[in-house]
Structure formats: C-alpha cells, structure tokens
Write a protein that holds these residues in place. Sequence first.
Motif, PDB file in Angstrom:
ATOM      1  N   ASP A 194       0.799  -1.229   0.000  1.00 22.96           N
ATOM      2  CA  ASP A 194       0.000   0.000   0.000  1.00 22.96           C
ATOM      3  C   ASP A 194       0.822   1.266   0.000  1.00 22.96           C
ATOM      4  N   GLN A 217      -4.709   3.219  -3.328  1.00 25.63           N
ATOM      5  CA  GLN A 217      -6.037   3.787  -3.066  1.00 25.63           C
ATOM      6  C   GLN A 217      -6.447   3.530  -1.616  1.00 25.63           C
ATOM      7  N   ARG A 218      -6.120   2.333  -1.103  1.00 24.59           N
ATOM      8  CA  ARG A 218      -6.452   2.044   0.305  1.00 24.59           C
ATOM      9  C   ARG A 218      -5.749   3.028   1.235  1.00 24.59           C
ATOM     10  N   VAL A 220      -4.785   6.055   0.471  1.00 24.21           N
ATOM     11  CA  VAL A 220      -5.414   7.375   0.290  1.00 24.21           C
ATOM     12  C   VAL A 220      -6.723   7.432   1.073  1.00 24.21           C
ATOM     13  N   GLU A 221      -7.448   6.303   1.105  1.00 22.33           N
ATOM     14  CA  GLU A 221      -8.708   6.304   1.879  1.00 22.33           C
ATOM     15  C   GLU A 221      -8.438   6.470   3.373  1.00 22.33           C
ATOM     16  N   VAL A 222      -7.391   5.837   3.864  1.00 20.56           N
ATOM     17  CA  VAL A 222      -7.022   6.010   5.279  1.00 20.56           C
ATOM     18  C   VAL A 222      -6.667   7.473   5.536  1.00 20.56           C
ATOM     19  N   LYS A 224      -7.767  10.082   3.891  1.00 24.29           N
ATOM     20  CA  LYS A 224      -8.975  10.924   3.823  1.00 24.29           C
ATOM     21  C   LYS A 224      -9.862  10.747   5.044  1.00 24.29           C
ATOM     22  N   ALA A 225      -9.782   9.577   5.679  1.00 22.60           N
ATOM     23  CA  ALA A 225     -10.662   9.292   6.820  1.00 22.60           C
ATOM     24  C   ALA A 225     -10.067   9.765   8.148  1.00 22.60           C
ATOM     25  N   THR A 238      -2.121  15.336   1.576  1.00 23.31           N
ATOM     26  CA  THR A 238      -3.354  15.936   1.043  1.00 23.31           C
ATOM     27  C   THR A 238      -3.027  17.237   0.312  1.00 23.31           C
TER      28      THR A 238
END
Length: 394
Positions: A194, A217-218, A220-222, A224-225, A238
């Motif tokens: 990742d 992508q995983r 990036v999701e972490v 963003k969250a 970011t």
Amino acid sequence: MSLDLRDFQPLDPPQRLLMGPGPSMVHPRVGAALSATTVGHLDPFFLACMDEIQLLLRKAFGTNNALTFPISGTGSAGMEACMVNVLQPGERVVIAQNGVFGGRMADIAARQGCEVVKVEVPFGETIDPQAVRRAIDGKATRLVGVVHAETSTGVRQSIPDIAAAAREVDALTLVDCVTSLGGIPVELDAWGVDLAYAGTQKCLSCPPGLAPVSFSQRAVEVLKARTQKVSSWYLDATMLLNYWGGQRAYHHTAPINMLYALREALLLFFEEGPEDVFARHQLHHGALTAGLEAMGLSLHVAADDRLPQLNAVRIPDGVDDAAVRRALLLEHDIEIGGGLGALAGMVWRVGLMGHTARRRNVLTFLAALESTLSQTKASIHAGAALEAATAAYD
Ligand SMILES: *Cc1c(COP(=O)(O)O)cnc(C)c1O
C-alpha cells in the motif's frame, strides 16, 4: 568574526569511487541534467516534466497508484511521509526489524504516538512472515512496516507473504524500497503493497535529495478518513496531492534540478531495460563475491538472502576496521561503508549500486582491498581474487 575569502579554495571535490551504502556513482547524463537551466516550478515545461516523472516512477515501482511522486527530501523523508500521513496516535503498528532502517520506522511510529509491536531478528537474517502474522495476532492494526533491501546488513526480504498477513486484518503494508528500487525487482501492485518509499542516491545513481513515494487507493482512503490533521505540514500528502495531482497548486518550491536528475536517471533505467539492469547487478555481485572468497574473506549474509547491490563483508580477525577504510579512501580513492548498529566493527559494506555496478569498479576494488589487507595481520590468499573474479565474468 572576520571572513577572508583568500582562505577558500575553488570547489574541487576528489574523484572518489563510491562503493559504499550510498551515495553511488552519479551517471554523467544525470550530472548534466542537474546543471540544465532552472525554470519556474509552475512553468508549463516543468509541469510536463512532472507528468513524465510520475509515469516513469509508477512503472519503476510496478504500480498504477495515482499518488506516486517524489518527496523533496532524502529517503528518510519518504519514510516519514508515508508514516505520518496514515498514522494517528494510539493506533497499532507492527514493524519487522532486522537492521537499522526497520528501527528507524519503529522510531517514527512511536513519535506519532502509536503502539509499536516489533518483530526483531538478528542483523543479517530475514524476517519470517509467520512471525509477522503472530505479531499482528488478529488484532486491529493500522500498518505493517518492512524493509525490502536492508542496507545496514545486505539482506533481501521477500514481501508478498508479509503483505498478505497484513491484509488479513486490513492493515496497510509499508515497504522501504530505498536501496531496492533500480537494483532488484519492485512490484508494489503484484505484492499487495500500500505504501512505499525510495531514494535517489542508491541504485538510481542520482545525488541524494529526493524520495519517490507511492500511496495505494487504500492508503489514500485512510488518509482521507483521518480525524486529526497530519502532524507534519511539509509532508502532508493531502496538500502535496494538490501540487502533484491535477491542480498544480503551490505548496513548496519543487527542487527543479534534482527532479531533472531523477527524470534522467529513470530514463537511463528504462533505456537499459529493468531486466538487464537487475542482471548487471547480479553479475557484478557474483564476480565480487568470487573475488572476496578467493581472498579468504566471507560474506555475512546467507547466499540465498543476499542483495546484489549491498555486500556485507566480515572483517577478518586482527584487522583495524577504520584504518582499512581510511587507506582505501585516501590511498585508492575508494569509499566503502562500515558496519551499522549491531554490525559496527564486524563488517564492511561494499555497494554495487546503479552506475557503480561495473566490471572495472569490481576489479579496482578487489585489487585495492588485497593490497591494503596485505599490509595488515590478516591472513589472506594474495593473488587469487582478480583471477577468481575474472573467471566469474567468463
Ligand atoms: C539510505 C536508506 C534510508 C535512508 O535514506 P536517506 O536518504 O539517508 O535519508 C532508508 N532506508 C534504507 C533501506 C536505506 O538504505
């Protein structure tokens, strides 16, 4: 304080053969790219260069990750960037440590306030994926960190089984590719990795100064969250994403000329062809090993686990580590590395990274080491190394 400019000599660095753990020899085309005309960091010419660099980096890392770009900083900045973007205080992190750089990862995670679980094995050994799975222990874990090419020991670590163990608890896998990228195959997507970071001054044969990174992508999701802002302003992906991504919004002034150099280094890598580059590293590693063994020296790492680009050579009994390295540097203009951490005073680290991995360099080094060691109490077989290395080439 008085400043007398007559005390300063014109800059004229010695011509050294760089055979340590990095920096490696800079390819002349990379050197030329460094001194190309500087343009503005939002110049259309430079924006096109950035796109090219990202394309080349994705290919080099073996990934389709959109968020793949160089951090302005050395390899350690890449390590820190990958970690600070996905970690928050209190989260659980498992770090596989078989050398100095795994230790650095653990330090960064601890500074982020994470709960760090280490999987430690002696310097010079590989990490068993089952040991990592046991450390994960079925618990919620944010990140599993591992070093692909441990420059402090010369060990090559297999990644896919560790990434699979991380995936079982939905943890992100972080891989240090500083010394592997450009020297041995790196396949982030095929391995299920990742997050990864590299450096320019090892097998890419650039000066130090940039750290290519890649976020899946995983990852990036972490990012963003997150419930808290990234603790580092400079390394906050970011915002970096807004510069390297579509909008090209100013964040910091990109080091234009270093990026020219990286672009050239990546082009050289693909012009030669990754398979041929990896085979070249293997070839010269084989000849170096044959020469060292013929001299009566031994390598610290088991044959199957060795990196071709970083060779940890056991220092023979009765030999002064620092004196030999000093003689190589001052009498032969050759730089090699000393041992780090648990291997300090026990090994020399001989690099064959990128542009350094050439026949002439291997033979020059073997001759210089033999001549240096013959002036010490070491019992070496004089006169055998060059013949053995040459035979390995044939
Ligand atoms: C060199 C290296 C680093 C650190 O890179 P710097 O450019 O010195 O900051 C990290 N990990 C590994 C495996 C390295 O070889």
